[in-house]
Design a protein around this motif. Sequence first.
Motif, mmCIF file in Angstrom:
data_model
loop_
_atom_site.group_PDB
_atom_site.id
_atom_site.type_symbol
_atom_site.label_atom_id
_atom_site.label_comp_id
_atom_site.label_asym_id
_atom_site.label_seq_id
_atom_site.Cartn_x
_atom_site.Cartn_y
_atom_site.Cartn_z
ATOM 1 N N ARG A 72 0.361 0.397 7.391
ATOM 2 C CA ARG A 72 0.432 1.073 6.087
ATOM 3 C C ARG A 72 -0.489 2.279 6.016
ATOM 4 O O ARG A 72 -0.155 3.307 5.428
ATOM 5 C CB ARG A 72 0.071 0.076 4.978
ATOM 6 N N TYR B 33 1.641 8.682 4.463
ATOM 7 C CA TYR B 33 1.147 9.546 3.394
ATOM 8 C C TYR B 33 2.309 10.352 2.817
ATOM 9 O O TYR B 33 3.405 10.384 3.382
ATOM 10 C CB TYR B 33 0.047 10.487 3.909
ATOM 11 N N LEU C 146 5.595 0.950 -2.330
ATOM 12 C CA LEU C 146 5.497 2.189 -3.099
ATOM 13 C C LEU C 146 6.799 2.446 -3.848
ATOM 14 O O LEU C 146 7.890 2.197 -3.327
ATOM 15 C CB LEU C 146 5.203 3.354 -2.143
ATOM 16 N N ILE D 100 1.908 0.334 -5.731
ATOM 17 C CA ILE D 100 1.583 1.723 -6.026
ATOM 18 C C ILE D 100 2.813 2.377 -6.639
ATOM 19 O O ILE D 100 3.903 2.323 -6.068
ATOM 20 C CB ILE D 100 1.188 2.511 -4.752
ATOM 21 N N LEU E 244 -1.811 6.384 1.965
ATOM 22 C CA LEU E 244 -1.887 4.955 1.703
ATOM 23 C C LEU E 244 -2.954 4.334 2.604
ATOM 24 O O LEU E 244 -3.258 4.853 3.679
ATOM 25 C CB LEU E 244 -0.531 4.299 1.943
ATOM 26 N N PHE F 218 -5.045 3.696 -2.062
ATOM 27 C CA PHE F 218 -4.685 5.034 -1.621
ATOM 28 C C PHE F 218 -5.920 5.931 -1.693
ATOM 29 O O PHE F 218 -6.895 5.628 -2.381
ATOM 30 C CB PHE F 218 -3.571 5.624 -2.498
#
Length: 473
Positions: A159, A163, A313, A374, A449, A455
Amino acid sequence: MRRSAVWILASWLLLFKAAVVAATDEPSSMHSSAGATVVPATNTSQLGQLASVLATGPACSAHAGCVGLGGDCCPHPSGAMLACCSEPSPACSAHSGCAGLPGDCCPHPSGTMLACCDAPPASTPVAPPATTAAPVFEDAYINHYDAGNPLGIHTDPVRGNNYFLILGDWGTPFAPGYCQRAVAQHMKDYVARQTAAGKNLLFIASVGDNFYWNGVKPESWEISWAQPYGTNDPNSPLYNIPWLSVLGNHDYGNDDPYASCPHRMAQSLASIGSQAYGAKQFNRDKNPTRPLFTDHYWLPDYNYHYEIPEADLEVIGLDTNVNSIATLGGDWRGHDGAFNMCGGIGEIQRHLEKVFQSGRALLQERAQIGTAHIVLIIQHYPGGCQKEVFEAALPVGRQVKVLCAYGHVHAQECNGVDIHGQCNMIMSGGGGGCCQPEISQAGFAAVSLTDDGNFTSDVTSADVAMPVGSCHW
């Protein structure tokens, strides 16, 4: 793919049958095949309420408390029964004591629960103050899109290697200016360094004013987007990277007049049911004239969400342009033709208000049934994120970190941080599309992330932002 409504209803009828049995035993939680937790009814009143909900059907529009939401709610395709299924409608017409009053009464848009909500019909009802009454529309706007990662966004299994970038106010008209080209090169250099370090770019979030001055033109896709960023150049670090976009005030106007009133077109670009589409930036299912090479530029409707479960996400895109109608197309010079074609500012106000309300309902729906840890909310204006609306709708027990990203102001700024000191209110309007001397700082933002589920964000460092005063339109 949406599940069969018949299958879902059958599942809920089985749950109802189990609830009847549970009414005489100890209450216990059950899980449907979709994984939604259901607490069985423990008395005949609750059983009757559940039976009534099921008998009405799953469509949101069939349940007073869910009017304004699209698709099925009771149950939702996920298997969950949304809270609105058992909620009374706020509409005055849904309460006998308020019959004859317009808009919402219970509560009123001011937040007040009018006396008529619990009263029998009065002979001469008193209307709520005209200055605060909500607009009344014949029908709600429905957003149509696929949220299940239709672009096939690749996620690195680690993870912390993933980005995304945020960019706003970038599409210089006619030809890329110095500043747009400089920011585009800065982005490509950044992504090249990240790729060399083993990092994976998920997408670029474009927060509006994508094509100046007053909407996209046919040639803009190549001149203002593909060329400066190298979106279709195999040698570019940004080659085939998905762009998840929303509209800003400069994306409306004379060059895309029916984006603000598609129902006024003699022949719409596309339609779903009775809902017409006329926005030229929308995906090719809504605008078949959009070039084939733009398929990784994602704008499926005014409002939408996009799930990337492998990254934990979700992105929610909103259209909040109803709050800035006077600046659509920049000013009257950029929108007078569009306003005339739409039949006046009132038609645009009515359409964009419906769009705005459908976005607000989407925020609440995603808070209730989403699962991502997120959530990124993108729209064009500072103060327009509605983070508080999303957070107020979260069910008990759901933990989520919300980031807001927007532009409109031509600068790179952090307007708020979370408890870890990371920027979660990101202004990224420095894409370079406009204007001398307004660009106080040009650039983009980057959000990475982390392996622990959080994050980190970078809005103003030299890695993402141009030196102050160095970039002139």
